[in-house]
Design a protein around this motif. Structure first.
Motif, PDB file in Angstrom:
ATOM      1  N   ALA A 178       3.211   4.884   9.532  1.00 15.14           N
ATOM      2  CA  ALA A 178       3.248   5.636   8.278  1.00 15.14           C
ATOM      3  C   ALA A 178       1.867   5.649   7.632  1.00 15.14           C
ATOM      4  CB  ALA A 178       4.284   5.038   7.323  1.00 15.14           C
ATOM      5  N   LEU A 179       1.185   4.513   7.657  1.00 14.82           N
ATOM      6  CA  LEU A 179      -0.164   4.457   7.076  1.00 14.82           C
ATOM      7  C   LEU A 179      -1.111   5.404   7.794  1.00 14.82           C
ATOM      8  CD1 LEU A 179      -0.642   0.680   6.280  1.00 14.82           C
ATOM      9  CD2 LEU A 179      -0.850   2.579   4.672  1.00 14.82           C
ATOM     10  N   GLY A 180      -0.999   5.474   9.093  1.00 13.44           N
ATOM     11  CA  GLY A 180      -1.850   6.394   9.845  1.00 13.44           C
ATOM     12  C   GLY A 180      -1.622   7.841   9.449  1.00 13.44           C
ATOM     13  N   VAL A 190       7.560  10.378   4.413  1.00 12.10           N
ATOM     14  CA  VAL A 190       7.086   9.495   5.486  1.00 12.10           C
ATOM     15  C   VAL A 190       7.092   8.043   4.996  1.00 12.10           C
ATOM     16  CG1 VAL A 190       5.060   8.855   6.873  1.00 12.10           C
ATOM     17  CG2 VAL A 190       5.712  11.263   6.636  1.00 12.10           C
ATOM     18  N   ILE A 191       6.550   7.840   3.800  1.00 10.47           N
ATOM     19  CA  ILE A 191       6.448   6.494   3.240  1.00 10.47           C
ATOM     20  C   ILE A 191       7.832   5.884   3.049  1.00 10.47           C
ATOM     21  CG2 ILE A 191       5.831   5.197   1.161  1.00 10.47           C
ATOM     22  CD1 ILE A 191       3.404   7.173   0.907  1.00 10.47           C
ATOM     23  N   TRP A 201       0.850  -1.201   0.000  1.00 11.87           N
ATOM     24  CA  TRP A 201       0.000   0.000   0.000  1.00 11.87           C
ATOM     25  C   TRP A 201       0.881   1.245   0.000  1.00 11.87           C
ATOM     26  CZ3 TRP A 201      -4.260  -0.815   4.298  1.00 11.87           C
ATOM     27  CH2 TRP A 201      -5.181  -1.766   3.857  1.00 11.87           C
ATOM     28  N   LEU A 202       1.850   1.251   0.906  1.00  9.16           N
ATOM     29  CA  LEU A 202       2.731   2.419   0.994  1.00  9.16           C
ATOM     30  C   LEU A 202       3.558   2.591  -0.278  1.00  9.16           C
ATOM     31  CD1 LEU A 202       3.876   2.043   4.696  1.00  9.16           C
ATOM     32  CD2 LEU A 202       2.463   3.886   3.759  1.00  9.16           C
ATOM     33  N   GLU A 220      -7.346   2.729  -5.910  1.00  6.76           N
ATOM     34  CA  GLU A 220      -6.444   2.308  -6.995  1.00  6.76           C
ATOM     35  C   GLU A 220      -5.169   1.694  -6.408  1.00  6.76           C
ATOM     36  OE1 GLU A 220      -3.797   4.233 -10.618  1.00  6.76           O
ATOM     37  OE2 GLU A 220      -5.356   5.456  -9.695  1.00  6.76           O
ATOM     38  N   VAL A 221      -4.620   2.317  -5.394  1.00  5.79           N
ATOM     39  CA  VAL A 221      -3.419   1.807  -4.720  1.00  5.79           C
ATOM     40  C   VAL A 221      -3.709   0.433  -4.118  1.00  5.79           C
ATOM     41  CG1 VAL A 221      -1.978   2.176  -2.661  1.00  5.79           C
ATOM     42  CG2 VAL A 221      -2.343   4.037  -4.290  1.00  5.79           C
ATOM     43  N   LYS A 222      -4.837   0.305  -3.433  1.00  5.72           N
ATOM     44  CA  LYS A 222      -5.207  -0.974  -2.820  1.00  5.72           C
ATOM     45  C   LYS A 222      -5.426  -2.054  -3.872  1.00  5.72           C
ATOM     46  CE  LYS A 222      -7.061   0.839   1.472  1.00  5.72           C
ATOM     47  NZ  LYS A 222      -8.231   0.959   2.339  1.00  5.72           N
ATOM     48  N   LYS A 223      -5.957  -1.668  -5.024  1.00  4.96           N
ATOM     49  CA  LYS A 223      -6.173  -2.632  -6.108  1.00  4.96           C
ATOM     50  C   LYS A 223      -4.835  -3.145  -6.640  1.00  4.96           C
ATOM     51  CE  LYS A 223      -8.308  -3.323 -10.566  1.00  4.96           C
ATOM     52  NZ  LYS A 223      -8.784  -2.743 -11.784  1.00  4.96           N
ATOM     53  N   MET A 224      -3.873  -2.236  -6.831  1.00  2.00           N
ATOM     54  CA  MET A 224      -2.552  -2.658  -7.309  1.00  2.00           C
ATOM     55  C   MET A 224      -1.902  -3.608  -6.300  1.00  2.00           C
ATOM     56  SD  MET A 224      -0.880   0.660  -9.202  1.00  2.00           S
ATOM     57  CE  MET A 224      -1.159   1.836  -7.890  1.00  2.00           C
ATOM     58  N   ALA A 225      -2.013  -3.284  -5.023  1.00  2.00           N
ATOM     59  CA  ALA A 225      -1.447  -4.147  -3.986  1.00  2.00           C
ATOM     60  C   ALA A 225      -2.153  -5.496  -3.960  1.00  2.00           C
ATOM     61  CB  ALA A 225      -1.553  -3.471  -2.622  1.00  2.00           C
ATOM     62  N   SER A 226      -3.459  -5.486  -4.106  1.00  2.00           N
ATOM     63  CA  SER A 226      -4.233  -6.720  -4.108  1.00  2.00           C
ATOM     64  C   SER A 226      -3.832  -7.627  -5.267  1.00  2.00           C
ATOM     65  CB  SER A 226      -5.726  -6.395  -4.187  1.00  2.00           C
ATOM     66  OG  SER A 226      -6.487  -7.565  -4.269  1.00  2.00           O
TER      67      SER A 226
END
Length: 108
Positions: A82-84, A48-49, A31-32, A93-99
């Motif tokens: 970092a996610l927080g 941060v990431i 995700w990051l 879109e980011v979550k889809k790429m990670a998935s």
């Protein structure tokens, strides 16, 4: 620490430790990573990431990754912090790429 982040080190660590680290750690790292690749993610958020991802890939950390069960807890903590901070840039879109990457590595 952000200047210590390296794409190659990130992908090597993720590939080498994916099963050992577990899906939760790898998903958060992806995700990051993908959020940092987005053009609309501001520099402060990328800093941060990349700081969290650099901690993830560095061989020396607070809890050595070789320790069973506990080894990746500090990595997960750094990724979660970092996610927080940058969660607004972890888009669908980011979550889809990670998935998609998770399915490739771990299966459905």
């Amino acid at each position: 620490m952000a200047n210590e982040f390296d794409d190659g080190s990130f992908w090597d660590k993720v590939k080498n430790f994916a099963l050992k680290a577990g899906k939760e750690v790898i998903e958060k790292a992806l995700w990051l990573y993908y959020a940092a690749q987005q053009p609309n993610t501001p520099v402060w958020a990328k800093t941060v990431i990349y700081g969290a991802l650099a901690y993830f890939v560095l061989p020396v950390d607070a809890v050595p990754d070789a320790i069973p069960v506990a080894g990746f807890t500090d990595d997960l903590g750094a990724l979660a912090a970092a996610l927080g901070t940058v969660s607004m840039y972890v888009t669908n879109e980011v979550k889809k790429m990670a998935s998609e990457k998770m399915k490739e590595w771990f299966g459905a």
